[in-house]
Write an enzyme that holds these catalytic residues in place. Structure first.
Site, PDB file in Angstrom:
ATOM      1  N   ARG B 256      20.090 -10.337 -10.608  1.00  0.00           N
ATOM      2  CA  ARG B 256      20.080 -11.054 -11.881  1.00  0.00           C
ATOM      3  C   ARG B 256      18.695 -10.890 -12.469  1.00  0.00           C
ATOM      4  NH1 ARG B 256      20.618 -17.320 -11.538  1.00  0.00           N
ATOM      5  NH2 ARG B 256      18.457 -17.316 -12.261  1.00  0.00           N
ATOM      6  N   HIS B 260      18.975 -17.812 -15.326  1.00  0.00           N
ATOM      7  CA  HIS B 260      20.418 -18.055 -15.389  1.00  0.00           C
ATOM      8  C   HIS B 260      20.904 -17.957 -16.834  1.00  0.00           C
ATOM      9  CE1 HIS B 260      24.321 -19.963 -15.110  1.00  0.00           C
ATOM     10  NE2 HIS B 260      23.914 -20.924 -15.909  1.00  0.00           N
ATOM     11  N   TYR B 269      11.786 -21.131  -9.769  1.00  0.00           N
ATOM     12  CA  TYR B 269      12.513 -21.118  -8.501  1.00  0.00           C
ATOM     13  C   TYR B 269      12.594 -19.734  -7.843  1.00  0.00           C
ATOM     14  CZ  TYR B 269      16.354 -20.106 -11.835  1.00  0.00           C
ATOM     15  OH  TYR B 269      17.129 -19.602 -12.850  1.00  0.00           O
TER      16      TYR B 269
END
Lengths: 325, 338
Positions: B256, B260, B269
């Site tokens: 990714r 998000h 994170y």
């Protein structure tokens, strides 16, 4: 017209619609070999086979989702949820998908799905097996919610629901399955969704209800007639769309209203009806609208506690006397 | 086990399997288009023109490889919100995607009703999803059931992230499809994060594919940054589904490359080192290098292609921005069919 049970009316209609339209299929737990927990699907597996009468795994969210997917392709699945209590694990599929796909697809795809399920309590079924949640679904634009009180309406509304291009929650009642009534044999007879019915005419007070509580209201109306009080009974039959004009016309005539439903008192169906009357017939009222609904506790198991927690003929009579004071 | 195309088709990683050079160039173009379109959506978000963006960056090879194994206009797709490259291959245009992003009246998915990236297109058989994740898995099984009842041989392909495999819908949907032997391909695009929660906190297995045999269907893990491997694995799953042998679970291991969504910052994170090393697995760079090595696309051709794609995205953005907003008079449309 033949006199048959509410259960038979449902069973006949499912069979007739399976026969009429190859796109109709039934899905649910124990509906095949076992013929339905309340025997509504009796004989249908034998007649239509396992591709049309599908016994599913115990997975409400899964098979309601599967039914939605199939409905998007033009099938007309009729899903049985064993009782409305068990639909809570599938509520995301009903509220976030069945009710919204047509809208979220900009009107390009329809979801002609019926979910049949009994609601409410009879006997001792305890806290997670006796609840009434039809108001939760009636709250959602995009869904239609019907709740017949008689074999006649059960047949006419189920047929209308299966033929409808929107998702319909079809609310049944365990206590009504063995009740009997006249049902026409005509294969195209339907009861239109969204139309209430005056089940008994009267002049002194309107009682508004649906499903099992309509049956209670009809008995009470007969008793009250012996005491000289003329009760008009409006059976909603559909909770969404709600037939407000029929309610209002009756209240404008009788000038008094009692609303009775089995769900919990606060935020329930009775609140919606009372608010409607207040908005549209306030000047016609000779007394405040009375509401009769479930006591606000989880449903108890013990027999006397269970009986005390639900609205009854007794509590309806009390409310009618109060509104007549 | 993770398979590469070399395991499946000896010599294929050198030749691109049975795909023609023209097809490989087309695959590359779709990957590039998805990337450039996706990057443009982020710019529009940061400029205040698009309230919400969610990305397919890093998933392009997994989606383009899979979608090339499907038949456009025939097979059904139920992509999840990272499915931009999927829907482009299946036939949505960049302008249609941008009309959805800007929620314009002429957005072909929903006329501005549905969230961006919840793609749908009736004619192209792309089916919309909702934001609670995983619900499309059961819908895909239902579409497969209906297709079989109707006697068609279309295949149903659905995608979701590895985070979704923790949901009951994953279990219930795949189990039903397996029991009924439905023609459904379940593609898990495993980017190792459910927003911020890493895979090891989501599951105790190392691969989502391990779960396939538990349902009685094949579970195959594939390098999702290798477009040709994903194509080959999916092609086999499609053949299996079309001949009536049932479903397949495919795990495509991807990266990714963004946060998000436009609403979070992944630097809070993920470590700097991780963010940097992830770039080495960029599927677009990997496929470009492969095509250069094979003399199928020169660096000059790649530059021209990038310019073409950028112009296409410019035109799409402009056309969609100028399209009319939905009229509030239409607010009540589409709540009911009747």
């Amino acid at each position: 017209m033949p006199i048959i049970t509410y259960r038979q009316a449902l069973n006949d209609t499912l069979g007739e619609e399976l026969k009429r339209d190859p796109n109709v299929l039934l899905m649910g737990e124990e509906i095949g070999v076992f013929q339905g927990s309340y025997r509504i699907t009796e004989g249908l597996l034998q007649e239509y086979g396992p591709k049309r009468v599908v016994d599913t795994p115990i997975a409400e969210e899964g098979f309601v989702g599967v039914a939605i997917g199939a409905a998007m392709l033009g099938l007309r699945p009729v899903v049985e949820i064993m009782t409305i209590n068990f639909i809570l694990v599938a509520i995301d599929q009903v509220v976030n998908h069945a009710s919204k796909i047509h809208y979220m697809f900009g009107g390009q795809v329809r979801v002609p799905l019926v979910i049949r399920t009994p609601s409410g309590g009879t006997g001792q079924l305890g806290a997670t097996h006796s609840q009434s949640f039809e108001n939760w679904f009636a709250y959602c634009p995009g869904l239609k919610v019907v709740a017949p009180a008689t074999p006649y309406d059960a047949k006419g509304l189920l047929r209308a629901a299966i033929r409808d291009d929107d998702p319909v929650m079809f609310i049944e009642s365990l206590a009504l399955y063995d009740t009997k009534g006249d049902v026409p044999e005509d294969n195209d007879f339907v009861v239109p969704i969204g139309v209430a019915e005056v089940k008994r005419t009267g002049t002194d007070v309107t009682v508004i209800s649906y499903s099992r509580m309509t049956a209670v209201a009809m008995q009470v109306a007969q008793r009250m007639a012996n005491e000289g009080i003329s009760v008009e009974v409006v059976d909603l039959r559909s909770l969404r769309p709600l037939d407000r004009p029929t309610i209002i016309a009756s209240v404008k005539k009788t000038n008094r209203a009692v609303v009775i439903a089995e769900d919990w008192y606060s935020y329930g169906v009775t609140a919606e009806i009372a608010a409607t009357i207040q908005e549209e017939a306030f000047d016609y009222l000779d007394a405040p609208v009375q509401r009769v609904a479930g006591i606000e506790t989880p449903l108890p198991y013990a027999k006397d506690l269970s009986a005390a927690s639900k609205p009854s003929a007794h509590s309806l009579i009390y409310a009618i006397r109060k509104v007549m004071e | 086990m993770t398979v590469s195309i070399a395991d499946l088709v000896p010599g294929a990683s050198e030749s691109g399997g049975d795909l023609s050079a023209a097809t490989l160039r087309e695959m590359f173009r779709f990957m590039l288009l998805a990337r450039v379109l996706d990057e443009r959506m982020w710019l529009l978000n940061r400029a205040g023109k698009a309230p919400f963006v969610i990305s397919c960056q890093g998933h392009e090879a997994a989606q383009v490889g899979a979608a090339f194994a499907l038949t456009r206009g025939k097979d059904f797709t139920l992509p999840y919100y990272r499915g931009l490259a999927t829907v482009l291959v299946m036939g949505m245009t960049p302008t249609e995607v941008m009309l959805g992003l800007f929620a314009r009246a002429t957005d072909p998915s929903s006329g501005g009703r549905q969230m961006p990236a919840h793609y749908s297109h009736r004619r192209l058989k792309i089916i919309t999803q909702s934001s609670p994740v995983g619900t499309q898995i059961a819908h895909a099984a239902g579409v497969g059931l209906a297709e079989r009842i109707k006697g068609g041989d279309a295949v149903v392909w659905t995608s979701f992230g590895e985070g979704t495999t923790s949901q009951g819908d994953f279990h219930e949907g795949i189990n039903l499809a397996a029991v009924q032997q439905l023609p459904v391909i379940f593609q898990c695009e495993n980017n190792e994060y459910a927003i911020s929660v890493p895979q090891k906190q989501q599951m105790a297995v190392t691969s989502v594919a391990d779960r396939g045999p538990a349902y009685g269907i094949p579970g195959i893990s594939v390098d999702g940054t290798d477009v040709l491997s994903v194509y080959e694995v999916t092609r086999r799953a499609v053949e299996r589904a079309r001949r009536g042998d049932g479903s397949t679970l495919i795990e495509a291991r991807v990266v990714r490359l963004t946060a998000h969504s436009s609403d979070d910052n992944d630097r809070t994170y993920r470590s700097q080192r991780e963010l940097k090393s992830m770039r080495l697995s960029d599927p677009l760079a990997r496929f470009a290098a492969y095509l250069h090595d094979q003399d199928m696309v020169s660096e000059a051709e790649e530059r021209d292609l990038r310019a073409d794609v950028a112009a296409e995205v410019d035109a799409a953005t402009e056309a969609a921005e100028q399209a009319p907003m939905p009229d509030p008079e239409t607010l009540h449309n589409h709540v009911y069919a009747l």
